[in-house]
Design a protein around this motif. Structure first.
Motif, PDB file in Angstrom:
ATOM      1  N   LEU A   1      25.004  83.805  36.512  1.00  0.00           N
ATOM      2  CA  LEU A   1      25.460  83.824  35.131  1.00  0.00           C
ATOM      3  C   LEU A   1      24.644  82.799  34.349  1.00  0.00           C
ATOM      4  O   LEU A   1      24.360  81.706  34.857  1.00  0.00           O
ATOM      5  CB  LEU A   1      26.947  83.477  35.042  1.00  0.00           C
ATOM      6  N   ALA A   2      24.260  83.137  33.127  1.00  0.00           N
ATOM      7  CA  ALA A   2      23.517  82.212  32.275  1.00  0.00           C
ATOM      8  C   ALA A   2      23.865  82.489  30.819  1.00  0.00           C
ATOM      9  O   ALA A   2      23.961  83.649  30.415  1.00  0.00           O
ATOM     10  CB  ALA A   2      22.011  82.361  32.492  1.00  0.00           C
ATOM     11  N   VAL A   3      24.050  81.419  30.053  1.00  0.00           N
ATOM     12  CA  VAL A   3      24.391  81.571  28.637  1.00  0.00           C
ATOM     13  C   VAL A   3      23.667  80.508  27.811  1.00  0.00           C
ATOM     14  O   VAL A   3      23.247  79.471  28.321  1.00  0.00           O
ATOM     15  CB  VAL A   3      25.910  81.450  28.380  1.00  0.00           C
ATOM     16  N   VAL A   4      23.546  80.792  26.528  1.00  0.00           N
ATOM     17  CA  VAL A   4      23.099  79.814  25.547  1.00  0.00           C
ATOM     18  C   VAL A   4      24.239  79.631  24.550  1.00  0.00           C
ATOM     19  O   VAL A   4      24.769  80.615  24.022  1.00  0.00           O
ATOM     20  CB  VAL A   4      21.839  80.291  24.796  1.00  0.00           C
ATOM     21  N   VAL A   5      24.629  78.388  24.314  1.00  0.00           N
ATOM     22  CA  VAL A   5      25.645  78.071  23.309  1.00  0.00           C
ATOM     23  C   VAL A   5      24.949  77.280  22.202  1.00  0.00           C
ATOM     24  O   VAL A   5      24.177  76.365  22.485  1.00  0.00           O
ATOM     25  CB  VAL A   5      26.792  77.243  23.920  1.00  0.00           C
ATOM     26  N   TYR A   6      25.210  77.647  20.944  1.00  0.00           N
ATOM     27  CA  TYR A   6      24.461  77.034  19.854  1.00  0.00           C
ATOM     28  C   TYR A   6      25.299  77.005  18.579  1.00  0.00           C
ATOM     29  O   TYR A   6      26.326  77.682  18.461  1.00  0.00           O
ATOM     30  CB  TYR A   6      23.154  77.800  19.606  1.00  0.00           C
ATOM     31  N   ARG A   7      24.841  76.200  17.607  1.00  0.00           N
ATOM     32  CA  ARG A   7      25.504  76.078  16.314  1.00  0.00           C
ATOM     33  C   ARG A   7      25.454  77.396  15.557  1.00  0.00           C
ATOM     34  O   ARG A   7      24.449  78.106  15.558  1.00  0.00           O
ATOM     35  CB  ARG A   7      24.795  75.007  15.467  1.00  0.00           C
ATOM     36  N   ASP A   8      26.524  77.704  14.838  1.00  0.00           N
ATOM     37  CA  ASP A   8      26.632  79.007  14.183  1.00  0.00           C
ATOM     38  C   ASP A   8      25.553  79.243  13.125  1.00  0.00           C
ATOM     39  O   ASP A   8      25.148  80.382  12.894  1.00  0.00           O
ATOM     40  CB  ASP A   8      28.031  79.194  13.578  1.00  0.00           C
ATOM     41  N   ASP A   9      25.044  78.182  12.480  1.00  0.00           N
ATOM     42  CA  ASP A   9      24.037  78.409  11.453  1.00  0.00           C
ATOM     43  C   ASP A   9      22.682  78.819  12.029  1.00  0.00           C
ATOM     44  O   ASP A   9      21.795  79.250  11.281  1.00  0.00           O
ATOM     45  CB  ASP A   9      23.868  77.161  10.569  1.00  0.00           C
ATOM     46  N   LEU A  10      22.519  78.701  13.347  1.00  0.00           N
ATOM     47  CA  LEU A  10      21.294  79.173  13.989  1.00  0.00           C
ATOM     48  C   LEU A  10      21.387  80.651  14.370  1.00  0.00           C
ATOM     49  O   LEU A  10      20.404  81.220  14.856  1.00  0.00           O
ATOM     50  CB  LEU A  10      21.009  78.345  15.254  1.00  0.00           C
TER      51      LEU A  10
END
Length: 504
Positions: free
Chosen positions: A309-318
């Motif tokens: 499993l792999a994910v990217v979590v990031y700020r919504d404005d990106l």
């Protein structure tokens, strides 16, 4: 729980009480294992790695213990390269997997919404640093950390309209083209490489706060100098603790400085938490030690509870992706999401990050006592249960990799201007000694990994569920292995004797 039984004395003692049938059975098991290893060598690619240094055939595993096809037991301080936060086959992980299997839920769903995925995202967001959790978006990637790194690069490039990336010496971000280009062993370099602070092998020959300050100033200079040849980049990626680079924790003050540098210049900061995440370093996420909130976090390994499993979590404005801008056939791994939810919850509810901090500090202290006894240990470092022991050539101060020689009267020798590296400078890395220590550990029922410059660092990545007794056994077996290698190194002649000289 078994802690291993692999010394020669134990083998002899057991053999004296075994029946002839039991001896025959053990011999048969060994032959079967040898056959499997021969076939692996003949049929699998030359790219295999762990199998070369660890000639075992695991058939059963529980917690920290692995049993080979030959019946021998080992304490596993590799933990799937940091994947197994709860060790092998933890009951809560197995229960979560069985529940999905028994429910009749689909196992392959691409990126469709499911109750299993919803539960995973809810638990993941519960663990995030507050400054990111409040505005987080998540992208599911192909089930490997390197694909998540690629996705993070594509994300910040799309969001900023810029192309370049900043990365650091000693980094490891994966094996696909973009990830490899940002890693320390890249050969086709298209990423600007920055110095990573390192007390023992400081690129400026200083270490400590002064070395970290110079590294930060160099970064600022490259970004602000219009003639540096480095245009404003799309993002900066860093590991809060470099793992494959040799277990090098980023100083908290330096990491906060990188946050200020990137934030003031509108450069998204990407934290690679693939190996450091889920309690490994003594905080749930390693960036929390410094109080830094990155713009993007890359996650894999432990978040899947032992499954891919792999994910990217990031700020919504990106979140400027077009539909399908990054995809992957196996980004909807339901079993991994269920196992991951169980793992994240267990680590959080049982305070395993705090446990890693306490036990890791104890193990580091014991290993530093070992370093004081054996000159072949140049440095012991780490954070939480992410520990590295660097092997060096004993009795050779400076030299290759050490402080450069300077003529008398050279201003570079002024201690007020150039205070010199911590501890007088590093000794040459000793990859052969590290490999010997790894072999001796395996003989004693302890599985360890090698990493760092020239593969000279013995790495310990035990599960967060390791007991006090197992931790003591790990330190004891490693100490015994180091002592055995030190005796052999001394008996073979001077540290710099050639193989023929030692044989003669």
């Amino acid at each position: 729980m078994e802690t291993g039984e692999c010394t020669g004395e134990r083998e002899e003692s057991r053999a004296s009480t075994e029946t002839e049938a039991e001896i025959d059975a053990r011999a048969s098991s060994r032959r079967a294992q040898e056959g499997i290893l021969r076939r692996q060598s003949a049929r699998e690619s030359a790219a295999r790695t762990y199998a070369r240094a660890l000639p075992i055939v695991p058939v059963r595993a529980r917690g920290m213990t692995i049993e080979g096809a030959d019946g021998r037991r080992y304490l596993d301080c590799l933990s799937g390269a940091g994947t197994l936060a709860l060790g092998h086959n933890h009951p809560v992980v197995l229960e979560a997997i069985r529940k999905v299997l028994d429910s009749g839920a689909p196992l392959h769903v691409l990126d469709l919404a499911t109750p299993v995925k919803d539960a995973f995202i809810t638990e993941l967001f519960r663990t995030l640093p507050p400054g990111l959790a409040d505005r987080a978006r998540v992208q599911f990637c192909g089930p490997a950390g390197t694909d998540a790194v690629e996705a993070a690069f594509k994300l910040v490039r799309a969001a900023t309209g810029r192309a370049g990336m900043l990365a650091f010496t000693g980094a490891y971000h994966g094996m696909t083209a973009g990830s490899l280009g940002a890693s320390g062993h890249a050969t086709d370099v298209r990423v600007t490489r920055l110095p990573f602070p390192h007390d023992y092998r400081c690129p400026f020959g200083m270490g400590g706060e002064r070395g970290a300050e110079l590294a930060a100033r160099w970064t600022e200079s490259l970004l602000d100098d219009t003639k540096s040849g480095v245009p404003l980049p799309a993002g900066m990626i860093l590991e809060p603790v470099q793992g494959e680079g040799g277990v090098i924790p980023a100083p908290d003050a330096w990491l906060r400085r990188m946050r200020r540098i990137t934030e003031s210049r509108s450069i998204p900061l990407i934290a690679d938490e693939i190996q450091t995440g889920v309690g490994r370093t003594g905080m749930f996420w390693a960036v929390e030690h410094s109080g830094v909130t990155p713009d993007v976090m890359v996650m894999s390994k432990a978040i899947g509870g032992s499954l891919p499993l792999a994910v990217v979590v990031y700020r919504d404005d990106l979140d400027v992706w077009e539909p399908g801008a990054h995809a992957g056939t196996f980004r909807g791994n339901q079993l991994a999401m269920a196992a991951g939810t169980a793992t994240l919850t267990y680590v959080r509810e049982h305070g395993l990050a705090d446990r890693a901090a306490t036990l890791g500090a104890c193990m580091l202290a014991q290993l530093r006592q070992l370093a004081a006894e054996f000159p072949m240990i140049g440095d012991v470092r780490g954070r939480g249960l992410m520990i590295g022991v660097e092997l060096v050539e004993p009795g050779d101060e400076g030299g290759a990799g050490g402080a450069p020689d300077v003529a008398d009267g050279d201003p570079g020798t002024d201690p007020e201007i150039f205070p010199g590296p911590v501890g007088g400078g590093p000794r040459p890395a000793a990859p052969e000694l590290a490999a010997s220590v790894q072999r001796e550990c395996l003989r004693r029922g302890l599985i360890v990994e090698l990493g760092g410059r020239r593969a000279s660092v013995v790495r310990l990545l035990p599960p967060l569920t390791i007991s006090d007794e197992q931790a003591a056994a790990v330190v004891d077996r490693l100490a015994d292995a180091v002592a055995a290698v030190a005796r052999g190194h001394t008996d073979s002649g001077s540290p710099h004797a050639t193989p023929s000289e030692r044989a003669g």
